[in-house]
Design a protein around this motif. Structure first.
Motif, PDB file in Angstrom:
ATOM      1  N   TYR A  38       0.871  -1.294  -0.062  1.00 17.96           N
ATOM      2  CA  TYR A  38       0.155  -0.231   0.161  1.00 17.96           C
ATOM      3  C   TYR A  38       0.836   1.339   0.005  1.00 17.96           C
ATOM      4  O   TYR A  38       1.637   1.326   0.603  1.00 17.96           O
ATOM      5  CB  TYR A  38      -0.899   0.054   1.265  1.00 17.96           C
TER       6      TYR A  38
ATOM      7  N   SER B 177      -3.496  -4.154   5.748  1.00 18.13           N
ATOM      8  CA  SER B 177      -4.700  -3.452   5.054  1.00 18.13           C
ATOM      9  C   SER B 177      -4.918  -2.157   5.694  1.00 18.13           C
ATOM     10  O   SER B 177      -5.096  -1.922   6.778  1.00 18.13           O
ATOM     11  CB  SER B 177      -6.195  -4.312   5.384  1.00 18.13           C
TER      12      SER B 177
ATOM     13  N   ASP C  22     -16.143   0.377  -4.355  1.00 17.61           N
ATOM     14  CA  ASP C  22     -15.607  -0.214  -5.574  1.00 17.61           C
ATOM     15  C   ASP C  22     -14.176  -1.069  -5.319  1.00 17.61           C
ATOM     16  O   ASP C  22     -13.933  -1.855  -6.130  1.00 17.61           O
ATOM     17  CB  ASP C  22     -15.224   0.836  -6.544  1.00 17.61           C
ATOM     18  N   SER C  23     -13.371  -0.897  -4.203  1.00 18.03           N
ATOM     19  CA  SER C  23     -12.390  -1.485  -4.244  1.00 18.03           C
ATOM     20  C   SER C  23     -12.487  -3.215  -3.925  1.00 18.03           C
ATOM     21  O   SER C  23     -11.619  -3.879  -4.235  1.00 18.03           O
ATOM     22  CB  SER C  23     -11.375  -0.879  -2.890  1.00 18.03           C
ATOM     23  N   TRP C  24     -13.801  -3.297  -3.440  1.00 19.04           N
ATOM     24  CA  TRP C  24     -13.960  -4.875  -3.304  1.00 19.04           C
ATOM     25  C   TRP C  24     -14.244  -5.515  -4.565  1.00 19.04           C
ATOM     26  O   TRP C  24     -14.178  -6.632  -4.743  1.00 19.04           O
ATOM     27  CB  TRP C  24     -15.313  -5.022  -2.400  1.00 19.04           C
ATOM     28  N   LYS C  25     -14.540  -4.662  -5.711  1.00 26.89           N
ATOM     29  CA  LYS C  25     -14.797  -5.205  -7.190  1.00 26.89           C
ATOM     30  C   LYS C  25     -13.390  -5.446  -7.812  1.00 26.89           C
ATOM     31  O   LYS C  25     -13.350  -5.898  -9.052  1.00 26.89           O
ATOM     32  CB  LYS C  25     -15.884  -4.348  -7.722  1.00 26.89           C
ATOM     33  N   ALA C  26     -12.283  -4.734  -7.259  1.00 29.17           N
ATOM     34  CA  ALA C  26     -11.103  -4.833  -8.026  1.00 29.17           C
ATOM     35  C   ALA C  26     -10.351  -6.345  -8.307  1.00 29.17           C
ATOM     36  O   ALA C  26     -10.487  -7.130  -7.190  1.00 29.17           O
ATOM     37  CB  ALA C  26      -9.998  -3.951  -7.369  1.00 29.17           C
TER      38      ALA C  26
ATOM     39  N   ARG D 193      -5.270  -7.493  -5.819  1.00 31.51           N
ATOM     40  CA  ARG D 193      -4.978  -6.865  -4.694  1.00 31.51           C
ATOM     41  C   ARG D 193      -4.255  -5.310  -4.843  1.00 31.51           C
ATOM     42  O   ARG D 193      -4.806  -4.408  -4.284  1.00 31.51           O
ATOM     43  CB  ARG D 193      -3.950  -7.615  -3.654  1.00 31.51           C
TER      44      ARG D 193
ATOM     45  N   GLU E 193      -4.636  -3.337  -7.583  1.00 33.45           N
ATOM     46  CA  GLU E 193      -5.615  -2.467  -7.927  1.00 33.45           C
ATOM     47  C   GLU E 193      -6.553  -2.127  -6.777  1.00 33.45           C
ATOM     48  O   GLU E 193      -6.987  -0.962  -6.716  1.00 33.45           O
ATOM     49  CB  GLU E 193      -6.533  -3.085  -8.986  1.00 33.45           C
ATOM     50  N   ARG E 194      -6.876  -3.104  -5.804  1.00 32.99           N
ATOM     51  CA  ARG E 194      -7.799  -2.805  -4.892  1.00 32.99           C
ATOM     52  C   ARG E 194      -6.979  -1.748  -3.899  1.00 32.99           C
ATOM     53  O   ARG E 194      -7.638  -0.724  -3.466  1.00 32.99           O
ATOM     54  CB  ARG E 194      -7.978  -3.911  -4.071  1.00 32.99           C
TER      55      ARG E 194
ATOM     56  N   THR F 189      -7.349   1.749  -5.268  1.00 29.57           N
ATOM     57  CA  THR F 189      -8.634   2.398  -5.296  1.00 29.57           C
ATOM     58  C   THR F 189      -8.671   3.058  -3.794  1.00 29.57           C
ATOM     59  O   THR F 189      -9.401   3.980  -3.452  1.00 29.57           O
ATOM     60  CB  THR F 189      -9.781   1.509  -5.334  1.00 29.57           C
TER      61      THR F 189
END
Length: 270
Positions: free
Chosen positions: A77, A174, A202-206, A209, A211-212, A215
């Motif tokens: 991250y 996280s 929307d991060s849950w749809k990435a 990891r 890409e999430r 976001t």
């Protein structure tokens, strides 16, 4: 608490430091005038010398500053860097004074007085006293409002504060524990940015990891730039460990299970 005492009373080789995935933050109550004005919130963000704050409070250069909402040691991250990163502190102070003036606050006539909710910890009081020194230079006066830990949590839950010192942390890699509380439905102090909420959802749809996390970083940027909280410093964890103990390893989770430790027997004298 107690790190200063441990540093001067314990054996040097027994004191071990580590950096947990944690951040010390000042929550900002949007419902408390004049904090509803984003210019005031931004002035408060600019007015702190975080590098000096961490080094002075913890007595170590290992105390990293927190510029946004999350610490920098969450694997994979990359917390967003605010626009003032790299700007000299003196320049940031000048910008802070200008923003306060634009918001109608004339610090030469009367300083802006804000209360800061903390627990009854002497260490927290010392930390806010250091912050108050920086704020005094831009015309802001802080007053401590000390409560026991349970009453402090209630004050935050009820939104009855101007600023409130909190520590947020996560045992896993996280940033969600640092971001979730700023969702519109999760707080009582007026923070509500629908676009940031949408990014978090929307991060849950990435599909990956990385890409999430990207976001989530975009959501953090929105909350941080709006002034949902003022990042201060990443706290240091510390332990006193005898040289007879083997298997102790510093880690960002601050986890030291007994099953990983070994007590070496003292060598018997002949």
């Amino acid at each position: 608490d107690g790190l200063g005492a441990a540093r001067v009373t314990a054996r040097r080789e027994a004191l071990l430091l580590e950096q947990p995935r944690a951040a010390l933050l000042l929550l900002v109550n949007y419902r408390s005038p004049p904090l509803e004005d984003q210019r005031v919130r931004r002035a408060l963000m600019l007015g702190i010398n975080r590098t000096a704050l961490g080094q002075t409070f913890f007595g170590s250069q290992a105390a990293a500053e927190v510029r946004g909402l999350a610490p920098a040691n969450i694997a994979g991250y990359r917390p967003p860097q605010p626009g003032w990163t790299g700007q000299p502190f003196v320049g940031r102070q000048e910008d802070a004074r200008r923003l306060l003036a634009e918001a109608g606050i004339d610090s030469l006539v009367e300083p802006l007085v804000l209360t800061v909710a903390i627990t009854d910890s002497d260490a927290e009081a010392r930390l806010i006293e250091l912050v108050a020194r920086d704020y005094a230079a831009i015309g802001v006066t802080l007053r401590l409002e000390r409560r026991d830990p349970a009453a402090h949590r209630r004050a935050i839950a009820e939104g009855s504060f101007d600023l409130a010192l909190i520590r947020r942390e996560t045992p896993i890699d996280s940033p969600l524990p640092f971001l979730n509380p700023f969702q519109c439905t999760r707080n009582r102090h007026g923070v509500c940015l629908p676009e940031a909420d949408r990014l978090l959802a929307d991060s849950w749809k990435a599909p990956t990891r990385s890409e999430r996390l990207a976001t989530l970083a975009a959501a953090e940027r929105l909350w941080a730039e709006d002034g949902a909280a003022i990042g201060l410093v990443q706290p240091l964890g510390w332990s006193l460990v005898s040289r007879r103990v083997g298997g102790f390893a510093a880690n960002p989770s601050g986890s030291h299970a007994l099953r990983h430790l070994v007590l070496e027997q003292r060598r018997r004298l002949p």
